[in-house]
Design a protein around this motif. Structure first.
Motif, PDB file in Angstrom:
ATOM      1  N   GLY A  60       0.974  -1.290   0.000  1.00 25.09           N
ATOM      2  CA  GLY A  60      -0.129  -0.119  -0.175  1.00 25.09           C
ATOM      3  C   GLY A  60       0.812   1.459   0.109  1.00 25.09           C
ATOM      4  N   PHE A  61       1.749   1.138  -0.592  1.00 28.46           N
ATOM      5  CA  PHE A  61       2.948   2.296   0.218  1.00 28.46           C
ATOM      6  C   PHE A  61       2.944   2.967  -1.978  1.00 28.46           C
ATOM      7  CE2 PHE A  61       4.545   0.398   3.004  1.00 28.46           C
ATOM      8  CZ  PHE A  61       5.350   1.246   4.120  1.00 28.46           C
ATOM      9  N   THR A  62       2.419   3.984  -1.508  1.00 32.51           N
ATOM     10  CA  THR A  62       1.764   4.884  -2.815  1.00 32.51           C
ATOM     11  C   THR A  62       2.829   5.907  -3.758  1.00 32.51           C
ATOM     12  OG1 THR A  62       1.045   6.987  -1.623  1.00 32.51           O
ATOM     13  CG2 THR A  62      -0.334   5.050  -1.723  1.00 32.51           C
ATOM     14  N   ASN A  63       4.182   5.779  -2.883  1.00 25.32           N
ATOM     15  CA  ASN A  63       5.138   7.455  -3.769  1.00 25.32           C
ATOM     16  C   ASN A  63       6.158   6.606  -3.618  1.00 25.32           C
ATOM     17  OD1 ASN A  63       5.860   9.502  -4.339  1.00 25.32           O
ATOM     18  ND2 ASN A  63       5.685  10.344  -2.243  1.00 25.32           N
ATOM     19  N   VAL A  64       7.066   5.266  -4.504  1.00 26.89           N
ATOM     20  CA  VAL A  64       7.868   4.296  -4.426  1.00 26.89           C
ATOM     21  C   VAL A  64       8.696   4.712  -5.699  1.00 26.89           C
ATOM     22  CG1 VAL A  64       9.090   2.297  -3.747  1.00 26.89           C
ATOM     23  CG2 VAL A  64       6.532   3.010  -2.223  1.00 26.89           C
ATOM     24  N   HIS A  65      10.226   5.786  -5.431  1.00 25.20           N
ATOM     25  CA  HIS A  65      10.745   4.880  -7.168  1.00 25.20           C
ATOM     26  C   HIS A  65      11.807   4.272  -6.646  1.00 25.20           C
ATOM     27  CE1 HIS A  65       8.621   8.952  -8.517  1.00 25.20           C
ATOM     28  NE2 HIS A  65       8.429   9.337  -6.957  1.00 25.20           N
ATOM     29  N   ILE A  66      12.024   3.745  -7.718  1.00 28.56           N
ATOM     30  CA  ILE A  66      13.321   2.444  -8.378  1.00 28.56           C
ATOM     31  C   ILE A  66      13.960   3.228  -9.457  1.00 28.56           C
ATOM     32  CG2 ILE A  66      11.932   0.925  -7.245  1.00 28.56           C
ATOM     33  CD1 ILE A  66      11.890  -0.572 -10.133  1.00 28.56           C
ATOM     34  N   LEU A  67      15.187   3.643  -9.270  1.00 27.08           N
ATOM     35  CA  LEU A  67      16.612   3.850 -10.487  1.00 27.08           C
ATOM     36  C   LEU A  67      17.449   3.049 -10.138  1.00 27.08           C
ATOM     37  CD1 LEU A  67      18.185   7.512 -10.059  1.00 27.08           C
ATOM     38  CD2 LEU A  67      19.296   5.401 -10.229  1.00 27.08           C
ATOM     39  N   ASP A  68      17.398   2.373 -11.312  1.00 25.66           N
ATOM     40  CA  ASP A  68      18.374   1.586 -11.831  1.00 25.66           C
ATOM     41  C   ASP A  68      19.041   2.273 -13.087  1.00 25.66           C
ATOM     42  OD1 ASP A  68      19.199  -1.314 -11.160  1.00 25.66           O
ATOM     43  OD2 ASP A  68      20.330  -0.830 -13.088  1.00 25.66           O
ATOM     44  N   ILE A  69      20.424   2.175 -13.897  1.00 22.04           N
ATOM     45  CA  ILE A  69      21.007   2.513 -14.439  1.00 22.04           C
ATOM     46  C   ILE A  69      21.085   1.578 -15.714  1.00 22.04           C
ATOM     47  CG2 ILE A  69      23.407   1.498 -14.379  1.00 22.04           C
ATOM     48  CD1 ILE A  69      24.552   4.055 -15.487  1.00 22.04           C
ATOM     49  N   SER A  70      20.784   0.542 -15.943  1.00 18.66           N
ATOM     50  CA  SER A  70      20.194  -0.827 -16.818  1.00 18.66           C
ATOM     51  C   SER A  70      18.752  -0.389 -17.692  1.00 18.66           C
ATOM     52  CB  SER A  70      20.422  -1.792 -16.671  1.00 18.66           C
ATOM     53  OG  SER A  70      20.824  -2.602 -17.500  1.00 18.66           O
ATOM     54  N   VAL A  71      18.449  -0.745 -18.176  1.00 17.75           N
ATOM     55  CA  VAL A  71      16.595  -0.808 -17.769  1.00 17.75           C
ATOM     56  C   VAL A  71      16.352  -2.539 -18.150  1.00 17.75           C
ATOM     57  CG1 VAL A  71      16.788  -1.932 -21.364  1.00 17.75           C
ATOM     58  CG2 VAL A  71      15.523  -0.048 -19.574  1.00 17.75           C
ATOM     59  N   VAL A  72      17.492  -3.409 -18.358  1.00 22.36           N
ATOM     60  CA  VAL A  72      17.085  -4.739 -17.943  1.00 22.36           C
ATOM     61  C   VAL A  72      16.544  -5.219 -16.584  1.00 22.36           C
ATOM     62  CG1 VAL A  72      17.861  -7.170 -17.872  1.00 22.36           C
ATOM     63  CG2 VAL A  72      18.692  -5.478 -19.279  1.00 22.36           C
ATOM     64  N   PRO A  73      16.655  -5.022 -16.082  1.00 23.95           N
ATOM     65  CA  PRO A  73      16.374  -5.289 -14.415  1.00 23.95           C
ATOM     66  C   PRO A  73      14.325  -4.521 -14.367  1.00 23.95           C
ATOM     67  CG  PRO A  73      17.653  -3.841 -14.270  1.00 23.95           C
ATOM     68  CD  PRO A  73      18.301  -4.037 -15.647  1.00 23.95           C
ATOM     69  N   LEU A  74      14.789  -3.217 -15.136  1.00 26.11           N
ATOM     70  CA  LEU A  74      13.769  -2.505 -14.597  1.00 26.11           C
ATOM     71  C   LEU A  74      12.292  -2.948 -15.704  1.00 26.11           C
ATOM     72  CD1 LEU A  74      14.909   1.687 -15.119  1.00 26.11           C
ATOM     73  CD2 LEU A  74      14.544  -0.008 -12.840  1.00 26.11           C
ATOM     74  N   GLU A  75      12.378  -3.789 -17.048  1.00 28.18           N
ATOM     75  CA  GLU A  75      11.399  -4.253 -18.183  1.00 28.18           C
ATOM     76  C   GLU A  75      11.451  -5.226 -17.221  1.00 28.18           C
ATOM     77  OE1 GLU A  75      12.988  -2.775 -21.657  1.00 28.18           O
ATOM     78  OE2 GLU A  75      13.763  -4.365 -21.204  1.00 28.18           O
TER      79      GLU A  75
END
Length: 272
Positions: A60-75
């Motif tokens: 239920g957390f509504t304002n979580v951001h993730i960041l990574d330099i590689s698109v692979v794990p983000l996809e």
């Protein structure tokens, strides 16, 4: 292509992710479970497969951001977590990210950078800049011998070293051996809660009041880089094997150079 981006993209494509637990780490889960506000702004840099972000999102957390330099794990993360807001997924160099947060989560990220002093100074400086006053840096740091073999990432470090880099920017609420690590990491990681120090109140008409020369240099290195600093202020300590220590020594002796560096710092603040 950015060499770091290429390096991490290849690691993910080849499955060389030995640091990946396959699930959220217990110390972070226990910490998340005691957070009362579900609206707190959270950043997880170097998020990788994002188990912590998925757990927060599912709870239920509504304002979580993730960041990574590689698109692979983000996809892969986006595909596995379709309810996670797309606009909160950032494919970006950590040092170029501009938002601010109440909480930043550390999980093997510090030790992902080549272990030269300047990288670790930049990490601490950038972490502080991403947090609101009183914001928290919380997470896990490896308590293992440092290795400089690039194929052995994540690199290690020690409690004493981490404190050296973080203490100028953060009050240390706790930083001890994690008591609830997963079995494979038990005894090899430290759990820390660091609270960003409030910025000193500036004297009227003196924007540099309370700001040390070392803090000025650390900001410039993190936000401009030595090469750009050398272009703006032509002094040898920015050109030949530049370090914070050698630059401090030179600038404390030469007021004319210090004044130019302070002006560059103010321009950088206005730009950022």
């Amino acid at each position: 292509m950015n060499t770091e981006k290429e390096y991490w993209t290849n690691r993910y494509k080849e499955g060389h992710t030995g640091w990946d637990l396959g699930t959220i780490s217990t110390p972070l889960k226990d910490y998340f479970d005691q957070i009362q506000s579900k609206e707190v702004a959270i950043l997880i840099p170097g998020a990788g497969n994002g188990y912590e972000a998925a757990y927060l999102n599912d709870n239920g957390f509504t304002n979580v951001h993730i960041l990574d330099i590689s698109v692979v794990p983000l996809e892969q993360f986006a595909a596995a977590n379709p309810s996670f807001p797309e606009e909160h997924i950032h494919e970006q160099d950590f040092f170029k990210h501009k938002n601010t947060y109440d909480l930043v989560i550390e999980q093997t990220f510090f030790c992902s950078f080549p272990p030269i002093k300047m990288n670790r100074v930049k990490y601490a400086t950038k972490m502080a800049s991403l947090l609101n006053d009183g914001g928290k840096l919380v997470g896990l740091w490896f308590d293992i011998p440092l290795t400089e073999d690039p194929d052995k990432r994540p690199f290690g470090g020690s409690k004493k070293e981490y404190r050296t880099y973080l203490a100028p920017f953060f009050e240390i609420k706790t930083f001890e051996a994690a008591h609830n690590s997963v079995i494979d990491r038990y005894g090899d990681e430290l759990f820390g809660i660091f609270i960003k120090k409030k910025q000193p109140i500036k004297q009227q008409n003196n924007p540099l009041h309370g700001i040390t020369l070392q803090s000025i240099l650390e900001h410039l290195v993190a936000n401009e880089g030595w090469e750009e600093m050398d272009k703006q202020v032509r002094i040898n300590c920015f050109t030949e094997n530049p370090t914070i220590k050698s630059s401090l020594r030179f600038l404390r002796k030469h007021l004319w150079a210090r004044e130019k560096v302070e002006k560059m710092y103010l321009r950088s603040l206005n730009k950022n």
